[in-house]
Scaffold this motif. Structure first.
Motif: not given
Length: 293
Positions: A245-273
Protein backbone atom coordinates in the motif's frame (compact mmCIF):
# COMPACT_ATOMS: atom_id res chain seq x y z
CA UNK A 1 -11.56 -28.83 -6.10
CA UNK A 2 -9.00 -26.02 -5.89
CA UNK A 3 -10.22 -23.03 -3.90
CA UNK A 4 -9.09 -19.46 -4.47
CA UNK A 5 -7.36 -19.44 -1.08
CA UNK A 6 -5.46 -22.60 -1.97
CA UNK A 7 -4.28 -21.21 -5.31
CA UNK A 8 -3.45 -17.62 -4.35
CA UNK A 9 -3.79 -14.52 -6.52
CA UNK A 10 -0.99 -15.16 -9.03
CA UNK A 11 -2.11 -18.72 -9.75
CA UNK A 12 -5.73 -17.58 -10.14
CA UNK A 13 -4.62 -14.97 -12.68
CA UNK A 14 -2.63 -17.55 -14.63
CA UNK A 15 -5.87 -19.51 -15.04
CA UNK A 16 -8.02 -16.52 -15.98
CA UNK A 17 -5.81 -14.55 -18.36
CA UNK A 18 -5.90 -17.14 -21.19
CA UNK A 19 -9.71 -16.81 -21.17
CA UNK A 20 -9.61 -13.12 -22.14
CA UNK A 21 -10.31 -12.15 -25.74
CA UNK A 22 -9.27 -9.10 -27.76
CA UNK A 23 -9.02 -7.58 -31.20
CA UNK A 24 -6.44 -5.81 -33.29
CA UNK A 25 -6.83 -2.54 -31.38
CA UNK A 26 -5.27 -4.00 -28.22
CA UNK A 27 -1.53 -3.28 -28.16
CA UNK A 28 -0.86 -4.73 -24.70
CA UNK A 29 -3.52 -6.66 -22.80
CA UNK A 30 -3.69 -8.00 -19.27
CA UNK A 31 -0.45 -8.38 -17.34
CA UNK A 32 0.58 -4.75 -16.88
CA UNK A 33 -0.77 -2.01 -14.64
CA UNK A 34 -3.05 -0.93 -17.52
CA UNK A 35 -4.12 -2.30 -20.87
CA UNK A 36 -2.92 -0.30 -23.90
CA UNK A 37 -5.26 0.25 -26.86
CA UNK A 38 -4.50 1.99 -30.16
CA UNK A 39 -6.05 5.48 -30.47
CA UNK A 40 -4.38 7.56 -33.19
CA UNK A 41 -0.96 8.51 -34.54
CA UNK A 42 -0.14 10.60 -31.47
CA UNK A 43 -1.67 8.77 -28.50
CA UNK A 44 -2.52 5.30 -27.22
CA UNK A 45 -5.35 4.79 -24.74
CA UNK A 46 -4.78 3.29 -21.28
CA UNK A 47 -7.56 1.25 -19.63
CA UNK A 48 -7.67 0.48 -15.92
CA UNK A 49 -10.17 -0.89 -13.42
CA UNK A 50 -9.63 -1.09 -9.68
CA UNK A 51 -11.72 -1.69 -6.58
CA UNK A 52 -11.60 -0.98 -2.87
CA UNK A 53 -13.55 -3.13 -0.42
CA UNK A 54 -14.45 -2.41 3.18
CA UNK A 55 -12.44 -4.66 5.49
CA UNK A 56 -9.72 -5.18 2.86
CA UNK A 57 -8.63 -1.73 1.68
CA UNK A 58 -10.20 0.41 4.43
CA UNK A 59 -12.03 -0.10 7.69
CA UNK A 60 -15.60 0.75 8.56
CA UNK A 61 -15.56 4.16 10.18
CA UNK A 62 -12.92 5.54 7.79
CA UNK A 63 -13.68 9.12 6.74
CA UNK A 64 -15.80 8.81 3.56
CA UNK A 65 -13.81 11.50 1.75
CA UNK A 66 -10.65 9.42 2.18
CA UNK A 67 -12.38 6.26 0.95
CA UNK A 68 -13.38 8.01 -2.28
CA UNK A 69 -9.97 9.57 -2.67
CA UNK A 70 -8.19 6.24 -2.29
CA UNK A 71 -10.53 4.46 -4.70
CA UNK A 72 -9.61 6.81 -7.54
CA UNK A 73 -5.97 7.39 -6.50
CA UNK A 74 -5.20 3.66 -6.79
CA UNK A 75 -6.23 3.68 -10.44
CA UNK A 76 -4.36 6.93 -11.09
CA UNK A 77 -1.24 5.31 -9.66
CA UNK A 78 -1.53 2.51 -12.22
CA UNK A 79 -1.81 5.02 -15.08
CA UNK A 80 1.32 6.72 -13.71
CA UNK A 81 3.09 3.36 -13.76
CA UNK A 82 2.54 3.22 -17.53
CA UNK A 83 3.98 6.72 -17.98
CA UNK A 84 0.51 8.03 -18.80
CA UNK A 85 -1.94 10.85 -18.12
CA UNK A 86 -5.34 10.01 -16.53
CA UNK A 87 -8.44 11.23 -18.37
CA UNK A 88 -11.96 9.88 -17.65
CA UNK A 89 -13.46 7.74 -14.88
CA UNK A 90 -16.63 5.75 -14.24
CA UNK A 91 -17.48 4.96 -10.62
CA UNK A 92 -19.51 1.99 -9.36
CA UNK A 93 -20.57 2.01 -5.69
CA UNK A 94 -21.90 -1.16 -4.04
CA UNK A 95 -23.39 -0.52 -0.61
CA UNK A 96 -26.01 -1.86 1.80
CA UNK A 97 -29.17 0.27 1.63
CA UNK A 98 -29.23 0.92 5.38
CA UNK A 99 -26.00 2.92 5.21
CA UNK A 100 -26.51 6.72 5.51
CA UNK A 101 -26.76 8.83 2.35
CA UNK A 102 -24.07 11.11 3.81
CA UNK A 103 -21.60 8.24 3.37
CA UNK A 104 -21.98 8.32 -0.41
CA UNK A 105 -21.90 12.11 -0.50
CA UNK A 106 -18.59 12.09 1.39
CA UNK A 107 -17.15 9.42 -0.90
CA UNK A 108 -18.03 11.49 -3.97
CA UNK A 109 -16.47 14.59 -2.43
CA UNK A 110 -13.22 12.65 -2.11
CA UNK A 111 -13.52 11.33 -5.66
CA UNK A 112 -14.24 14.79 -7.04
CA UNK A 113 -11.37 16.48 -5.20
CA UNK A 114 -8.79 14.02 -6.53
CA UNK A 115 -10.33 14.10 -10.01
CA UNK A 116 -10.02 17.88 -10.09
CA UNK A 117 -6.39 17.67 -8.92
CA UNK A 118 -5.43 15.40 -11.84
CA UNK A 119 -7.73 16.83 -14.51
CA UNK A 120 -9.95 13.74 -14.58
CA UNK A 121 -13.59 13.89 -15.65
CA UNK A 122 -16.00 11.80 -13.58
CA UNK A 123 -18.22 10.72 -16.46
CA UNK A 124 -20.78 8.67 -14.52
CA UNK A 125 -21.07 5.13 -13.28
CA UNK A 126 -23.46 2.95 -11.30
CA UNK A 127 -24.82 2.43 -7.81
CA UNK A 128 -26.13 -0.91 -6.61
CA UNK A 129 -27.31 -2.35 -3.31
CA UNK A 130 -25.66 -5.18 -1.44
CA UNK A 131 -27.77 -7.93 0.18
CA UNK A 132 -25.58 -7.86 3.27
CA UNK A 133 -23.89 -5.01 5.12
CA UNK A 134 -20.82 -3.75 3.34
CA UNK A 135 -19.31 -1.20 0.98
CA UNK A 136 -17.19 -1.50 -2.16
CA UNK A 137 -16.21 0.94 -4.90
CA UNK A 138 -15.03 0.05 -8.39
CA UNK A 139 -13.28 2.58 -10.64
CA UNK A 140 -12.87 2.31 -14.40
CA UNK A 141 -10.28 4.85 -15.58
CA UNK A 142 -8.96 5.78 -19.00
CA UNK A 143 -5.73 7.58 -19.74
CA UNK A 144 -3.42 8.39 -22.60
CA UNK A 145 0.24 7.90 -23.35
CA UNK A 146 2.31 8.83 -26.36
CA UNK A 147 1.91 6.26 -29.14
CA UNK A 148 4.27 3.35 -28.64
CA UNK A 149 5.78 4.81 -25.45
CA UNK A 150 3.82 3.07 -22.70
CA UNK A 151 6.27 1.80 -20.07
CA UNK A 152 5.65 -1.92 -19.47
CA UNK A 153 6.68 -4.25 -16.70
CA UNK A 154 8.49 -6.47 -19.19
CA UNK A 155 11.10 -4.13 -20.68
CA UNK A 156 13.91 -4.61 -18.16
CA UNK A 157 17.09 -6.53 -18.93
CA UNK A 158 19.80 -8.16 -16.82
CA UNK A 159 22.07 -5.46 -15.41
CA UNK A 160 19.35 -2.79 -15.21
CA UNK A 161 19.28 -0.84 -11.94
CA UNK A 162 16.19 -1.42 -9.76
CA UNK A 163 14.85 1.79 -8.16
CA UNK A 164 11.91 2.98 -6.11
CA UNK A 165 10.42 6.42 -5.71
CA UNK A 166 9.75 8.03 -2.33
CA UNK A 167 9.85 5.94 0.84
CA UNK A 168 8.43 2.57 1.85
CA UNK A 169 6.80 0.96 4.87
CA UNK A 170 4.18 1.63 7.51
CA UNK A 171 1.43 2.76 5.13
CA UNK A 172 -1.45 1.12 6.96
CA UNK A 173 -0.38 2.03 10.49
CA UNK A 174 0.29 5.65 9.53
CA UNK A 175 -2.82 6.12 7.37
CA UNK A 176 -0.70 7.02 4.35
CA UNK A 177 -2.55 4.38 2.33
CA UNK A 178 -5.57 6.72 2.37
CA UNK A 179 -3.92 9.97 1.25
CA UNK A 180 -0.88 8.97 -0.82
CA UNK A 181 0.20 10.96 -3.89
CA UNK A 182 0.08 9.01 -7.18
CA UNK A 183 3.44 9.58 -8.90
CA UNK A 184 2.05 10.96 -12.16
CA UNK A 185 4.33 13.99 -12.04
CA UNK A 186 7.48 11.88 -11.65
CA UNK A 187 6.54 9.38 -14.35
CA UNK A 188 5.62 12.11 -16.82
CA UNK A 189 8.84 13.98 -16.05
CA UNK A 190 10.90 10.91 -16.89
CA UNK A 191 8.97 10.21 -20.10
CA UNK A 192 8.93 13.82 -21.31
CA UNK A 193 12.65 14.35 -20.61
CA UNK A 194 13.77 11.26 -22.51
CA UNK A 195 14.50 9.14 -19.41
CA UNK A 196 11.72 6.52 -19.45
CA UNK A 197 12.37 3.47 -17.25
CA UNK A 198 12.92 0.22 -19.09
CA UNK A 199 10.27 -1.34 -16.82
CA UNK A 200 7.87 0.11 -14.27
CA UNK A 201 4.93 -0.75 -12.02
CA UNK A 202 3.35 0.69 -8.91
CA UNK A 203 3.99 -0.79 -5.47
CA UNK A 204 0.55 -1.67 -4.16
CA UNK A 205 1.13 -5.19 -2.84
CA UNK A 206 4.58 -4.58 -1.39
CA UNK A 207 8.09 -4.93 -2.79
CA UNK A 208 8.22 -8.59 -1.74
CA UNK A 209 5.27 -9.40 -4.02
CA UNK A 210 5.60 -6.83 -6.80
CA UNK A 211 9.34 -7.03 -7.55
CA UNK A 212 9.22 -10.78 -8.32
CA UNK A 213 6.29 -10.05 -10.66
CA UNK A 214 8.23 -7.36 -12.50
CA UNK A 215 11.39 -9.47 -12.72
CA UNK A 216 9.43 -12.46 -14.02
CA UNK A 217 7.81 -10.25 -16.68
CA UNK A 218 11.33 -9.22 -17.75
CA UNK A 219 12.54 -12.82 -17.79
CA UNK A 220 15.13 -11.94 -15.14
CA UNK A 221 16.16 -12.60 -11.58
CA UNK A 222 17.00 -9.82 -9.15
CA UNK A 223 19.23 -8.77 -6.28
CA UNK A 224 18.20 -6.23 -3.64
CA UNK A 225 20.33 -4.58 -0.96
CA UNK A 226 17.94 -4.20 1.96
CA UNK A 227 20.25 -1.62 3.55
CA UNK A 228 19.53 0.73 0.64
CA UNK A 229 15.74 0.66 0.96
CA UNK A 230 14.34 4.20 1.49
CA UNK A 231 12.17 3.76 4.58
CA UNK A 232 9.74 5.97 6.42
CA UNK A 233 10.91 6.92 9.91
CA UNK A 234 10.60 4.05 12.37
CA UNK A 235 10.10 1.35 9.71
CA UNK A 236 12.25 -1.75 9.35
CA UNK A 237 13.47 -3.22 6.06
CA UNK A 238 10.93 -6.03 6.48
CA UNK A 239 8.12 -3.48 6.71
CA UNK A 240 9.44 -1.77 3.60
CA UNK A 241 9.34 -5.11 1.78
CA UNK A 242 6.11 -6.58 3.13
CA UNK A 243 3.69 -3.86 4.23
CA UNK A 244 2.45 -2.82 0.80
CA UNK A 245 0.00 0.00 0.00
CA UNK A 246 2.92 2.37 -0.64
CA UNK A 247 1.83 3.32 -4.19
CA UNK A 248 5.36 4.34 -5.06
CA UNK A 249 6.87 3.47 -8.44
CA UNK A 250 9.12 0.45 -8.89
CA UNK A 251 11.40 1.17 -11.86
CA UNK A 252 14.37 -0.21 -13.76
CA UNK A 253 16.94 1.80 -15.70
CA UNK A 254 19.86 0.71 -17.89
CA UNK A 255 23.07 1.75 -16.09
CA UNK A 256 23.94 4.60 -18.49
CA UNK A 257 20.43 6.05 -18.25
CA UNK A 258 20.49 5.71 -14.46
CA UNK A 259 23.61 7.89 -14.41
CA UNK A 260 21.66 10.57 -16.24
CA UNK A 261 18.65 10.22 -13.92
CA UNK A 262 20.94 10.58 -10.90
CA UNK A 263 22.25 13.86 -12.26
CA UNK A 264 18.80 15.34 -12.88
CA UNK A 265 16.66 17.14 -10.26
CA UNK A 266 13.48 15.04 -10.02
CA UNK A 267 9.99 15.91 -8.70
CA UNK A 268 10.25 12.96 -6.27
CA UNK A 269 13.43 11.30 -4.97
CA UNK A 270 14.36 7.99 -6.61
CA UNK A 271 16.63 5.45 -4.88
CA UNK A 272 18.59 2.56 -6.40
CA UNK A 273 18.04 -0.62 -4.37
CA UNK A 274 19.47 -3.42 -6.54
CA UNK A 275 19.67 -4.79 -10.06
CA UNK A 276 18.07 -7.28 -12.41
CA UNK A 277 20.12 -10.42 -12.94
CA UNK A 278 20.26 -13.03 -15.69
CA UNK A 279 18.94 -15.66 -13.30
CA UNK A 280 18.70 -16.56 -9.62
CA UNK A 281 16.03 -14.36 -8.06
CA UNK A 282 16.74 -13.41 -4.46
CA UNK A 283 14.22 -14.65 -1.89
CA UNK A 284 12.24 -11.83 -0.27
CA UNK A 285 9.53 -11.99 2.38
CA UNK A 286 6.18 -11.95 0.60
CA UNK A 287 3.93 -8.90 0.61
CA UNK A 288 0.16 -8.90 0.14
CA UNK A 289 -1.53 -11.65 -1.88
CA UNK A 290 -5.29 -11.61 -2.50
CA UNK A 291 -7.04 -14.96 -1.84
CA UNK A 292 -4.04 -16.32 0.12
CA UNK A 293 -4.66 -17.85 3.50
Amino acid sequence: MDTLSHLGEDAVLRRLLPLLTGNGAIIHGAGDDCAVVARDAQWDTLLKTDAVVEGVHFLRGTEPRLIGRKALARAVSDVAAMGGIPEHALITVMVHPERPAALLEGIYRGLSALAEQYGISLAGGETTSLPQDGLAISVALTGRVEHGRAVLRSGGRAGDIICVSGKLGGSLESGRHLDFTPRVELARFLVEHGMPPSAMMDLSDGLGTDLPRLAAACGCGFEVDEKRLPLHAGCTPRQGICDGEDYELLMCFPPKLWERVQGTPLPTPVTAIGKLTAEGAQTLPTGWQHFSR
